[in-house]
Motif scaffolding. Structure first.
Motif, short mmCIF file in Angstrom:
data_model
loop_
_atom_site.label_atom_id
_atom_site.label_comp_id
_atom_site.label_asym_id
_atom_site.label_seq_id
_atom_site.Cartn_x
_atom_site.Cartn_y
_atom_site.Cartn_z
N MET A 21 -14.83 -5.35 12.28
CA MET A 21 -14.27 -5.41 10.92
C MET A 21 -12.87 -4.84 10.82
SD MET A 21 -16.28 -6.80 8.74
CE MET A 21 -15.62 -6.23 7.18
N THR A 24 -10.05 -7.01 9.96
CA THR A 24 -10.26 -7.97 8.85
C THR A 24 -9.47 -7.54 7.62
OG1 THR A 24 -12.47 -8.26 9.70
CG2 THR A 24 -12.05 -9.14 7.51
N LEU A 29 -11.42 -11.70 3.34
CA LEU A 29 -12.76 -11.52 2.77
C LEU A 29 -12.87 -12.21 1.41
CD1 LEU A 29 -13.36 -7.76 3.70
CD2 LEU A 29 -14.43 -9.77 4.73
N ARG A 55 -13.39 -2.89 2.32
CA ARG A 55 -13.32 -3.77 3.51
C ARG A 55 -14.69 -3.88 4.15
NH1 ARG A 55 -7.93 -1.11 6.00
NH2 ARG A 55 -8.85 -1.81 7.97
#
Ligand code: F6P
Length: 543
Positions: A21, A24, A29, A55
């Motif tokens: 993650m 990211t 997202l 996040r």
């Protein structure tokens, strides 16, 4: 390496997921899932919590809840509610929930009786104050003397609820032992119409007792005729105490009937709900104070009963754990978009940092995970013009909590809309930033692009409160209290002691004589730096 220990396995799974993650971006997202708001927002009572700008994904939440479950969180929560001594280093129960619980939900009959008696004592005092003469005159000014948990909660709540304040009473708070806090206040008060509330759980805190003694001398010296009258005593009439130490308060000169007691199981930073909140109850009226308690009780019920996936305090705690442990955030910003909540960050600093600022676990070993991030913050919009540069373009990952009020607590409605627009804009700007391409499309000078781009990906949670009433404030404060409790369990530390503050207090006691008696030369027992500074100070004093 895999493990049979479910808690270890849950942490390992979270760290593996964090690797995936870390890179990211919130933009991705949101692009992947346009329904993020619905998926990542929760409501309890008057508080809507939007954490879609964190996040994370639903996988993250599942892994975080596995840690909660493997930590035995629900069992610890029940142990707290049942009055077990979960503060093991002080062998004390943790009873702040009992202060706002209905009698049948208190851990035992004695606690229920004590809470009811204390509330009745407060109610009667509040009712009498506005009619009762203070040394012959109506009380116009209440001075709350206390520090730390005996100050920050009531001080913050009195400011937060200023819109519902009794119009004929002025509230003052003095915490610092610095004479600059007390002296200017005494200079403008009328001793005849002033009431001092000395708030100290231990009744041994140097700062509070120094301020209380000075106030006592001031009252004594200002009202000699009251002392001269048979049976009358200025200190007895103009002081009340809030403490767990009845003997020390009466030794100070405050009659037992004017001492408001609360139990050892109520920690300072969790004590607003006890008679420590007396100044607040005087300010907003006892019915306002009970509304605060009922709001907190509503959040307690939610915390105890809501399943993990709907549970606000637990989710707020898991977000902190995710940001601190998995994404590596060392600090946490608190931004209430409400002038009335200006002191909320300071209140929360004590609640969180005194509770979670630990490095040793419940077994005495170094913490395997967690420990409090550094909390800081400011009221919006003022904070935007002071510290937000770092959030937008600095290198630190700083998860933020934004607090917004749906309805203003003061008139001037178009101000409120501007306030809300700014709060919403900041969380969106922090999350999504602005790419160099977007900046170029906005006609930003190409030569300035490196400085004009906004990386974004700064996570935040927004708490939308219906309005700032005592009932809603009670919900908000209990939400954060329970978040702290959850983090204590998740990080396997005792959130209810504060041994770290002791050393400095003891050293101050040891050093005072060297400053009081300039002739005394500190021996080799003191370090060279402190010795040098004392010598310089004493030389300065003599000059
Ligand atoms: O120094 C920290 C502290 O012990 C806090 O935990 C507490 O709230 C504060 O001092 C004041 O203590 P007391 O209420 O005993 O004066």
């Amino acid at each position: 390496m895999t493990t049979n220990n479910p808690l270890k396995a849950a942490w390992q799974a979270l760290y593996r997921h964090a690797e995936e993650m870390r890179a990211t971006h919130l933009r991705a997202l949101f692009a992947e899932d346009p329904q993020r708001f619905a998926a990542f927002s929760l409501q309890s009572g008057d508080i809507l919590m939007d954490f879609s700008k964190q996040r994370l994904t639903s996988v993250t939440l599942r892994l975080l809840r596995q840690i909660a479950s493997a930590s035995g969180l629900s069992c610890w929560r029940q142990r707290m509610a049942d009055g077990n001594a979960i503060n093991h280093t002080e062998n004390r129960a943790v009873l702040h929930m009992a202060l706002r619980a209905p009698a049948q939900a208190a851990p035992d009959a004695a606690t229920a009786r004590e809470v009811a008696e204390n509330l009745e004592h407060m109610r009667a005092f509040c009712a009498a104050l506005h009619t009762q003469p203070g040394g012959g005159e109506r009380v116009t000014d209440v001075v709350h003397l206390g520090i730390g948990g005996s100050d920050l909660g009531p001080r913050m709540a009195v400011q937060a609820l200023a819109a519902c304040q009794h119009p004929d009473l002025r509230l003052h708070f003095v915490a610092n032992v610095d004479g600059a806090a007390l002296a200017p206040l005494l200079a403008r008060l009328n001793p005849r119409s002033t009431l001092f509330i000395v708030v100290s759980k231990t009744f041994a805190t140097q700062e509070t007792l120094t301020n209380a003694r000075t106030a006592r001398e001031w009252v004594d010296a200002s009202l000699p005729e009251t002392n001269a009258r048979a049976g009358a005593d200025a200190v007895a009439r103009h002081f009340v105490a809030v403490t767990s130490n009845l003997a020390a308060a009466t030794a100070f000169g405050i009659p037992a009937a004017r001492v408001f007691l609360f139990g050892e199981g109520v920690g300072g930073r969790f004590s607003l709900w006890s008679p420590v909140g007396l100044s607040l109850a005087l300010a907003i009226g006892f019915s306002g104070f009970t509304a605060l308690l009922s709001g907190a009780r509503q959040m307690d019920a939610h915390f105890l009963e809501a399943p993990p996936e709907k549970n606000l305090p637990l989710t707020l705690a898991l977000l902190d754990l995710w940001n601190a442990d998995a994404l590596g955030a060392h600090s946490h910003g608190i931004f209430p978009y409400s002038q009335s909540l200006e002191l909320f960050p300071a209140y929360l600093q004590q609640l969180e940092m005194e509770s979670l600022g630990k490095s040793v676990d419940r077994q005495g070993a170094p913490l395997a995970h967690g420990g409090s991030p550094i909390l800081w913050g400011a009221a919006g919009t003022s904070g935007q013009h002071a510290v937000f540069q770092l959030l937008h373009q600095g290198r630190a990952l700083v998860p933020c909590d934004f607090l917004l009020l749906k309805h203003a607590d003061f008139p001037l409605p178009d101000h409120h809309l501007r306030l809300l627009a700014n709060g919403l804009a900041q969380s969106a700007a922090l999350a999504f930033g602005e790419t160099p391409e977007e900046a170029r499309a906005r006609q930003v000078d190409a030569a300035l692009l490196p400085w004009r781009a906004f990386p974004g990906n700064q996570p935040s949670t927004t708490l939308l409160l219906e309005r700032l009433t005592p009932h809603v404030l009670g919900q908000l404060l209990a939400l954060y209290e329970h978040k702290v409790f959850c983090l204590g369990v998740l990080w396997n530390l005792n959130a209810f002691d504060q041994w770290g503050v002791e050393l400095g207090k003891k050293m101050a006691q040891r050093l005072l004589p060297y400053l009081e008696d300039e002739g005394e030369t500190p021996g080799a027992v003191l370090d060279a730096s402190t010795r040098g500074l004392i010598a310089a100070l004493n030389a300065g004093c003599a000059a």
